[in-house]
Design a protein around this motif. Sequence first.
Motif, PDB file in Angstrom:
ATOM      1  N   LEU A  70     -33.929 -37.221 -16.691  1.00 37.03           N
ATOM      2  CA  LEU A  70     -33.457 -37.226 -15.006  1.00 37.03           C
ATOM      3  C   LEU A  70     -34.359 -36.470 -14.305  1.00 37.03           C
ATOM      4  CD1 LEU A  70     -30.015 -37.054 -15.044  1.00 37.03           C
ATOM      5  CD2 LEU A  70     -31.600 -38.946 -15.454  1.00 37.03           C
ATOM      6  N   TRP A  71     -35.342 -35.606 -14.956  1.00 40.53           N
ATOM      7  CA  TRP A  71     -35.873 -34.606 -14.101  1.00 40.53           C
ATOM      8  C   TRP A  71     -37.519 -34.502 -13.998  1.00 40.53           C
ATOM      9  CZ3 TRP A  71     -32.866 -28.707 -15.690  1.00 40.53           C
ATOM     10  CH2 TRP A  71     -32.563 -29.355 -15.236  1.00 40.53           C
ATOM     11  N   ASP A  72     -37.515 -34.818 -15.041  1.00 45.32           N
ATOM     12  CA  ASP A  72     -39.161 -35.305 -15.203  1.00 45.32           C
ATOM     13  C   ASP A  72     -39.060 -36.846 -15.860  1.00 45.32           C
ATOM     14  OD1 ASP A  72     -39.762 -32.616 -16.116  1.00 45.32           O
ATOM     15  OD2 ASP A  72     -38.729 -32.465 -17.923  1.00 45.32           O
ATOM     16  N   GLY A 221     -28.868 -16.597 -24.732  1.00 48.19           N
ATOM     17  CA  GLY A 221     -28.237 -16.908 -23.843  1.00 48.19           C
ATOM     18  C   GLY A 221     -26.253 -16.471 -23.434  1.00 48.19           C
ATOM     19  N   HIS A 222     -26.057 -17.711 -24.468  1.00 46.00           N
ATOM     20  CA  HIS A 222     -25.024 -18.264 -24.784  1.00 46.00           C
ATOM     21  C   HIS A 222     -24.075 -17.251 -25.134  1.00 46.00           C
ATOM     22  CE1 HIS A 222     -26.716 -22.355 -22.848  1.00 46.00           C
ATOM     23  NE2 HIS A 222     -27.391 -21.712 -22.378  1.00 46.00           N
ATOM     24  N   HIS A 223     -23.970 -16.181 -25.426  1.00 40.25           N
ATOM     25  CA  HIS A 223     -22.695 -15.907 -26.447  1.00 40.25           C
ATOM     26  C   HIS A 223     -22.091 -14.866 -25.432  1.00 40.25           C
ATOM     27  CE1 HIS A 223     -26.021 -16.766 -28.567  1.00 40.25           C
ATOM     28  NE2 HIS A 223     -24.586 -17.359 -29.808  1.00 40.25           N
ATOM     29  N   PHE A 245     -33.606 -23.144 -31.363  1.00 41.99           N
ATOM     30  CA  PHE A 245     -33.522 -22.248 -30.249  1.00 41.99           C
ATOM     31  C   PHE A 245     -33.938 -22.359 -29.341  1.00 41.99           C
ATOM     32  CE2 PHE A 245     -33.641 -19.612 -34.556  1.00 41.99           C
ATOM     33  CZ  PHE A 245     -32.489 -19.013 -34.100  1.00 41.99           C
ATOM     34  N   HIS A 246     -32.999 -22.007 -28.176  1.00 42.51           N
ATOM     35  CA  HIS A 246     -33.542 -22.025 -26.958  1.00 42.51           C
ATOM     36  C   HIS A 246     -33.213 -19.821 -26.677  1.00 42.51           C
ATOM     37  CE1 HIS A 246     -32.370 -26.305 -25.058  1.00 42.51           C
ATOM     38  NE2 HIS A 246     -33.559 -25.719 -24.876  1.00 42.51           N
ATOM     39  N   PHE A 247     -34.942 -19.741 -26.515  1.00 46.43           N
ATOM     40  CA  PHE A 247     -34.727 -18.473 -26.659  1.00 46.43           C
ATOM     41  C   PHE A 247     -35.371 -17.831 -24.734  1.00 46.43           C
ATOM     42  CE2 PHE A 247     -36.566 -17.805 -30.643  1.00 46.43           C
ATOM     43  CZ  PHE A 247     -35.991 -17.461 -31.280  1.00 46.43           C
TER      44      PHE A 247
HETATM   45  C1  RM4 Z   1     -28.267 -24.373 -19.475  1.00 45.28           C
HETATM   46  C2  RM4 Z   1     -28.490 -24.717 -20.652  1.00 45.28           C
HETATM   47  C3  RM4 Z   1     -28.826 -25.395 -21.476  1.00 45.28           C
HETATM   48  C4  RM4 Z   1     -30.390 -26.507 -20.551  1.00 45.28           C
HETATM   49  C5  RM4 Z   1     -29.256 -26.675 -18.847  1.00 45.28           C
HETATM   50  C6  RM4 Z   1     -30.174 -26.221 -17.211  1.00 45.28           C
HETATM   51  O1  RM4 Z   1     -27.403 -23.161 -19.450  1.00 45.28           O
HETATM   52  O2  RM4 Z   1     -28.510 -23.339 -21.369  1.00 45.28           O
HETATM   53  O3  RM4 Z   1     -30.191 -26.277 -22.529  1.00 45.28           O
HETATM   54  O4  RM4 Z   1     -30.245 -27.091 -20.000  1.00 45.28           O
HETATM   55  O5  RM4 Z   1     -29.289 -24.248 -18.964  1.00 45.28           O
END
Ligand code: RM4
Length: 400
Positions: A70-72, A221-223, A245-247
């Motif tokens: 939706l943002w792009d 960051g999700h822990h 991963f999302h780093f």
């Molecule tokens: C969330 C999550 C998703 C990201 C959104 C904006 O916390 O990390 O990956 O798309 O934020």
Amino acid sequence: MMTDSEIQKIQAALDHFRIETPSWGFADTGTRFGKFLQDAAAIDINDKLADAGQVHAFTGCCPSVALHVLWDFSTDKGPAEIVQLARKYGVRVGAINPNLFQDQIYKYGSICNRDETVRDAAVKHLLDSAELAKHTGSQVVFIWLADGSNYPGQANIRWRKRALVETLRPLHEALNPDQLMLLEYKPFEPAFYHTDLADWGMAYVIAKEVGPKARVAVDSGHHYLSQNIEQIVAWLLDTGMLGGFHFNDRRYADDDLTFGSIDPYQAFRIFHEIHFFAWETGQQPQIPYMIDQSHIDKPKIEAMIQTATTAQELYAKAAVVDFEKLARHQERNEQVDAEECLRQAFFADVRPAILEWRRRQKLPLDPLAAFRESGYESDAAKERKARRIELGLTSSGSYA
Ligand code: RM4
Ligand code: MN
Ligand code: MN
């Protein structure tokens, strides 16, 4: 001093290490208290791809860009045009991220909502995202859900668990055999009592039930703070369920700070598990490494270059762990020696070997300094500032 074989290991590691930048990391972002505007921040998808192109041009390791649907993607720029734009700036489209969290209908959830019309809308959005992935040549649909509840008793947790499987299946069926859907878990925020995909185990169970094209995505960051993230990574590797991963780094919660800025040893330990797996199994896992950061007050492109070069450095350090030695010490329960294998690699100075790699790749030896010298940022700031005024985008970041 590094040995020749260590230098070679680093060269080989950097040759295959790629990390994807997020389009949203180039635009203005904020917190729930407000948003700060930067003159040079990207305004639209053209700016975002141009900026991502800069990061890749100076670092040589960020050839793809994750996009948020939706943002792009908008009505005036279809997927074909976006593919062209990316090419123009020397990058390509990476993961497609559906957005199941910002529309008003999602107040009580998206694919877990008790209202069937809302679930249908969410499923349709996922299917549209799969189409976008196909049209942009993307291999990955990356799903993060904001679904959850804020108070005890509010939600039937078991019902919602079953809804997850049912509503994710149509997307799974729509994907090509070589495409993947990644499920990103997160224990809290925006829901603060329960989150439907709260941890890796839940994401694992749902991915298994949904089908073979579903995998688990780890956002660093999700822990909870003391959780052993590298153990999760090791288990996902061993079960063939690590999707990507999302780093980012954090001090408190999902802070989305620059990767390795707070705890570089954590990032190193994650990379170590991956290199160790590759050494032990003889196969280099193809893992999409992606950045998910929100640089509220840092200059965006500089922050992204800093992230990519930090990731390279930590990946290179983890590549020089002496695995033969480590395996021997582990078998003999020689814990101090085993730990020393990791510490020596972590504290090794890999920078000369990285400079050598950049020299061979004909890249600037200092990507950040070279980017600063290019003048791109001040030119962008001038042009985008004027464009913001023209577009009337000069209001403050207040929510009032
Ligand atoms: C969330 C999550 C998703 C990201 C959104 C904006 O916390 O990390 O990956 O798309 O934020
Ligand atoms: Mn994320
Ligand atoms: Mn996050």
